[in-house]
Design an enzyme around this catalytic site. Sequence first.
Site, PDB file in Angstrom:
ATOM      1  N   THR A  17       0.807  -1.216   0.000  1.00 27.02           N
ATOM      2  CA  THR A  17       0.000   0.000   0.000  1.00 27.02           C
ATOM      3  C   THR A  17       0.839   1.265   0.000  1.00 27.02           C
ATOM      4  O   THR A  17       0.444   2.286  -0.569  1.00 27.02           O
ATOM      5  CB  THR A  17      -0.936   0.006   1.228  1.00 27.02           C
ATOM      6  OG1 THR A  17      -1.757  -1.169   1.193  1.00 27.02           O
ATOM      7  CG2 THR A  17      -1.811   1.242   1.249  1.00 27.02           C
ATOM      8  N   THR A 195       0.953  -4.839   4.269  1.00 28.17           N
ATOM      9  CA  THR A 195       0.713  -5.172   5.675  1.00 28.17           C
ATOM     10  C   THR A 195       0.055  -6.530   5.885  1.00 28.17           C
ATOM     11  O   THR A 195       0.182  -7.108   6.963  1.00 28.17           O
ATOM     12  CB  THR A 195      -0.175  -4.098   6.330  1.00 28.17           C
ATOM     13  OG1 THR A 195      -1.427  -4.027   5.626  1.00 28.17           O
ATOM     14  CG2 THR A 195       0.513  -2.746   6.295  1.00 28.17           C
TER      15      THR A 195
END
EC number: 3.5.1.1
Length: 663
Positions: A17, A195
């Site tokens: 991200t 993540t």
Amino acid sequence: MEAADESRVLVIYTGGTIGMLVGQQGYVPEPYFLTETLRSQSRFHDPLQDSLFSHSGTVQRFRNWSRAGGRSESPQRNSGSATPMSDHLLPTLCVRSTRPIGHSSGLVPDSPLSKEHPRCTMVSENVYEAHLPSLVTPRSKTPGSSVSKSIRYAILEWNPLLDSSNMDMSDWIRIATEIELNYKTFDAFVILHGTDTMSYTSSALSFLLEDLGKTVIITGAQIPLSQLRNDATDNLMGALSIAGHYIIPECCLYFNHTLFRGNRVTKVSSNELNAFDSPNFVPLVKVGIDIVVNWNNVIRQTGMRRFKSHKHLSPYVATLRLFPGITGATISAFCAEPTRGVVLETFGAGNAPQRKDVIDALKKACDRGIIIVAISQCMKGAVSDAYETGRTLMQSGAVPGIDMTPECALSKLAYLLAKPELSLKEVRELMGIPLRGELTRSSSIAPSASRVTLDQNMENIQGVLSKFVQLSARPLNSAPRIPHINILSETGEPDPRQTAAPWSWTAAEAASTEAVLYPFLVHLAASKNDIEALKSCLGAAGAVESTLGPPATETPKYGLIAGGIVNCLESASGRSPLHVASLNGSTESARLLLQSGALVHLRDTLGHTALYYAARQQHESIVDALIQAGATLGGADRKFAQFLYSEAEGSPDVVALWKKCGV
């Protein structure tokens, strides 16, 4: 050449991200967006930091910039743009990879970097090399240090960039291999990662990176850098700052102002910025106004071995979560070939259903050679045999995983099963032993707090001061200058010249006094090669530190708390005891310090390592010991070593010694 006040960090950008842009179907990765964005922000890249006009966060430099009419850069450091790349030729850093770098990796044609990015060359089978443009941060100081340092870093971007949900074991091995290929060139490594599976990668890397002596930090973001409000800036800057200023020789995970041990974390939230937690182990670093390092819990390399990356993981491992009503048939099917290891997530403190079909299925799987590791489904706590249901599970052949996270237990099992030299019995035993601080030793899950009484502390201080006076009275060559203290005579009796009345001491005050004195003693003992004094200091200092902070997970030889007195720095020179021993030719002291967790990559204020000083002073036995422990020349060593090497052309022994160091 690398500057003495500069550290080198390699950023391995795998995807995630942190570098994404908004596309028609949500966040999507964009090649080189991250690199270009960082280059345009002066907090991440300050090419004019050595210039008269670069204010670099100081009053005088800002005034110089202001008087010049602000010609060089925007005074708004945190939001201004740095000078365009075309105006300044960026220094490059040599980077190696398992895949082609640069044009060969298919840079987007309209990228500003596509024209300037150098082509890579193949230096050996599956090893490519290129000189990548480097970025450099403004200078900053670490808390307690008077020396400011900048961080020069290069970004090795993967192509294609991977969403972390697509990561697998081969990608973990690729990251470990790229760290190994660049280990001698860089001081630390930052890995940018998505993540979702970050805790799996950090756990796996902690095992793949064997005998690690440098900082490795994995980080990412919940909100990408492309958004006005994001956590990417703080996470990346925090990881870079810790990697560039501290040597924490572990694989760590940094998120939301906190550095965790990489194999102790798990993702706990998909919509909060504090996305990770370490349920059974305290953080290694907390970043606030100050950067506070919990040195007592930092693992130190105490073996005399060089770093290497392990390049194999067993894919035949899996995780099975128990649930009410699970049947023996389900367990048998799950444990069928080719499965070799299973992480069994049990109820509570290691409990399992006591139905005969369930226990029989588990026992048959263990009897066939499948290693079943029992961990708890609870985030906090550990498995034990406190309950009959847990004891029965262990009796069936399951191995207690103590308080490991599911991510850690799975990666550790894959790591151990991939080592052909280990028998199944040895793998079972090693699963319950901490290899990288991944679990709490069984005997210390509920430690009893041992307190040092005031009388004991006072007795210790008497001994410390006596030893201090004895060492100070001996001839001293080039050890740090320490003022003589006239508190006790050499016999340990009170000095009659002392007229001040005694005052009341608390145990904490007494322990703090010892902690202040021990660094001086260690430096003196190392300079004089006084092994007995050094052993005494290292052993006693560990006991003192244990009263000042949480207990260390690993306790190296002589009771030294990891990260403590063995690496204490002299305030003016920034030299560690290992530097002093190397300068003075104290071979036995150098070996003892290495076995007690001394960091071979520490650099003093001049940018020199212990290896440089040992070679410059021609102490070959210390050079051999340092190289055996993984030391390499770094910082300002390289240009000075090259000069001394060229000056020693008529001395074959000196030339051979510098060659041994890698010149």
